[in-house]
Write an enzyme that holds these catalytic residues in place. Structure first.
Site, PDB file in Angstrom:
ATOM      1  N   GLU A 124       0.824  -1.215   0.000  1.00  0.00           N
ATOM      2  CA  GLU A 124       0.000   0.000   0.000  1.00  0.00           C
ATOM      3  C   GLU A 124       0.856   1.263   0.000  1.00  0.00           C
ATOM      4  OE1 GLU A 124      -2.481  -0.784   3.379  1.00  0.00           O
ATOM      5  OE2 GLU A 124      -3.856  -2.036   2.250  1.00  0.00           O
ATOM      6  N   GLU A 165      -6.413  -7.656  -1.936  1.00  0.00           N
ATOM      7  CA  GLU A 165      -7.086  -7.764  -0.646  1.00  0.00           C
ATOM      8  C   GLU A 165      -8.586  -7.581  -0.871  1.00  0.00           C
ATOM      9  OE1 GLU A 165      -5.671  -5.271   2.493  1.00  0.00           O
ATOM     10  OE2 GLU A 165      -3.594  -6.009   2.387  1.00  0.00           O
TER      11      GLU A 165
END
Length: 623
Positions: free
Chosen positions: A200, A272
């Site tokens: 991320e 995810e």
């Protein structure tokens, strides 16, 4: 924007709403038949928008779990649960700070740190592995997996290729674990299909060269990928941090068509997908999710995915992290449970979501699924009432003189636990102002409790401002004690220098108070081991209580702490984690392996309680 905010917006969006756009590029619906990690070399390649294993299309059906959050005795059970649900891959984070607590001191073997053994168990069970080794992982883990010792350097810039101290530490970490990972790669006969580069990063920075340098560090050790990233689509579009040639994993998003314009020919997949969600202290209830519709569409379209998480586990010890805005306000520490509303709950039981997901996955399986393993045994125990064992105030170490408050990491090289500020104050009645409390302080005047300050609860402190409290004075000089407890370090976004203790000033009226005696109270094994017992019943908050629990059978249990205020719980010397009557969590999970037949020692440190409350064992997290 907080992580829970920007990802929650799309975490539960049905894929059906995006199905037209998601087919703008061809997607293979083929499935690898009979391809399991069998000790022979295999190769995963990124080809024409698809994952190809040994030249055949592969749909990665992954579920995430973290060895560091699961007692090693239960690793095999949790892997078998994921397999029986119909998955073919286990995704794992490696938490750097779980493996290297002090610079250059690695522990890759004790307790649940032997990630090589975990990965070998996956292979033994016929499961592939998607490895996410960091160095940064987020994961609601303390400091996002980065070692807090980095915060001992005043000017450290983490996740930054131009900070030599940070990059030297990263180099040391990768040098330590890369040789172990090399032999586990699929092309060397192991089960690891693919590695993630950082995590991320577009939600933090925009330096694509940083990601390229990390990838080069792995490649220097002979780990040639394939590699992937995982991030929010909007952040990638804004920051332009997609490393060419890597698979593109979307976090909480299913706009594959737009993502494919970034990835070119490389596969786009769900890095995810969220069947549940994280819970913070102070939330009204445990978070839940609804991922059935999205999973159905992913399976129908042959899209590869990773469920975050299939099983969460527990934030044992000090490992729970926290979230905050970029200015360090709106601090949200994560609860001790990492149940996450996952299909496999905290102690390994199948939830209704598990059975719903299993039914969907079975429809797309090429062979019958394995039987669902039985959950581990669970026990209840009747209420026991601890007794006072030791007083914090009788167990203070030698103080250090400090002219002004300073973060624990800088003053003591202390990563977690408590710190005490003590000083004589004049007789004048004046309001006490605390600036920069991280994260929870109790205030005493001449040993008498005055009030508390919470970074979570007090609106002014949440916004980064000062909090004023009255000071009890009786016309003479008084001793002021400010005892500061900490939660985990912020592990997401821009607030990556979340040092603990008091990072601002202490004032009486308009005058800044200086010249403090400061006491380091890390609550680590060394400190707990040397506690001197009380000789009389203490009356001042800050008491260690102890109880003996006699067991004639072993099993998992949830220890109910609803009668207590705020503090920590140890079982036979193992720190289960934090409890807090703020909720929503009131019970702490203890695995069977931490109990023993016969007498068990339970120790509680509570910041407010002066009278012990009963505590009992239950079989569920929820009351």
């Amino acid at each position: 924007m907080l992580r829970r905010d920007f990802l929650r917006l799309t975490a539960l969006t049905p894929l059906a709403a995006l199905s037209v756009r998601s087919h703008a590029f061809p997607v293979s619906t083929g499935r690898v038949v009979g391809q399991i990690p069998d000790g022979r070399p295999h190769r995963l390649e990124l080809k024409a928008h698809s994952f190809m294993l040994d030249g055949k299309p592969m749909q990665i059906r992954s579920g995430e779990m973290h060895p560091a959050r699961i007692p090693a005795e239960y690793w095999l059970h949790r892997i078998r649960m994921a397999k029986a649900m119909g998955l073919n891959t286990i995704s794992i984070y490696l938490m750097w700070n779980h493996l290297e607590r002090e610079p250059g001191v690695f522990d890759l073997h004790t307790g649940n740190r032997d990630f090589v053994q975990f990965i070998r168990l996956c292979q033994r069970e016929g499961m592939w592995v998607y490895l996410r080794p960091g160095p940064y992982i987020c994961g609601e883990w303390d400091y996002g997996g980065l070692p807090p010792y980095l915060l001992r350097k005043p000017d450290i810039r983490v996740r930054n290729k131009d900070d030599p101290d940070y990059m030297a530490a990263v180099q040391r970490y990768i040098d330590a674990i890369a040789p172990l990972i090399h032999s586990l790669m699929a092309y060397n006969g192991g089960p690891v299909l693919m590695l993630q580069v950082e995590n991320e990063y577009a939600s933090f920075g925009h330096d694509l060269d940083y990601l390229k340098q990390l990838q080069a560090l792995w490649e220097a050790h002979g780990i040639r990928g394939p590699f992937t990233i995982s991030d929010g689509l909007g952040q990638l579009q804004q920051q332009h941090t997609y490393p060419p040639g890597t698979a593109l994993g979307l976090d909480g998003d299913t706009d594959f068509a737009t993502a494919q314009t970034i990835a070119g020919e490389a596969p786009v997949w769900v890095g995810e997908g969220y069947p549940g969600w994280l819970t913070h202290w102070g939330d009204p209830d445990f978070q839940r999710g609804d991922y059935v519709a999205t999973l159905r569409e992913l399976l129908q379209q042959g899209r590869s995915f990773n469920l975050y998480v299939v099983h969460g586990g527990s934030n044992f010890g000090f490992s729970a992290g926290a979230n905050a805005k970029g200015d360090y306000s709106h601090f949200e520490p994560v609860i001790t449970s990492y149940d996450y509303g996952a299909p496999i709950n905290e102690r390994g039981e199948a939830t209704p979501d598990y059975h719903a997901f299993r039914a969907l996955l079975a429809e797309h399986a090429t062979q019958p699924l394995s039987d669902v393993p039985a959950p581990p045994a669970a026990i209840r125990f009747a209420a026991i009432t601890p007794v006072a064992h030791a007083s914090l105030w009788d167990n203070l170490p030698a103080p250090r003189a400090a002219k002004k408050p300073q973060a624990n990491e800088l003053l003591f090289a202390q990563d977690h636990g408590l710190v005490l500020y003590r000083r004589k104050i004049p007789a004048a009645a004046a309001a006490l102002t605390l600036d920069g409390v991280r994260d929870y302080a109790t205030v005493f005047s001449d040993g008498h409790y005055v009030d508390y300050v919470s970074r979570v609860q007090h609106a002014k402190l949440r916004a980064g401002n000062r909090v004023e409290l009255p000071v009890i004075v009786d016309g003479k000089t008084s001793q002021l004690d400010v005892l500061v407890d900490s939660f985990g370090h912020v592990g997401y976004g821009q607030a990556m220098a979340d040092r603990k203790g008091i990072v601002g000033s202490i004032r009486l009226g308009n005058e800044e108070v200086e010249d403090w005696n400061v006491y380091s109270l890390p609550l680590d094994e060394g400190y707990i081991r040397q506690l001197k017992p009380v000789v009389s019943e203490p009356s001042r908050p800050g008491i260690f209580f102890k109880a003996t629990l006699r067991l004639d059978q072993l099993g998992d249990s949830y220890i109910d702490m609803s009668g207590w205020a705020k503090g920590y719980l140890w079982v036979n010397g193992q720190l289960l984690g934090r409890y807090w009557n703020l909720g929503p969590q009131q019970r702490l999970y203890c695995p069977a392996s931490w109990f023993r037949l016969g007498d068990n020692e339970l120790m509680i440190f509570d910041l407010h309680q002066t009278v012990a409350a009963p505590m009992h064992g239950a079989t569920t997290l929820h009351a």
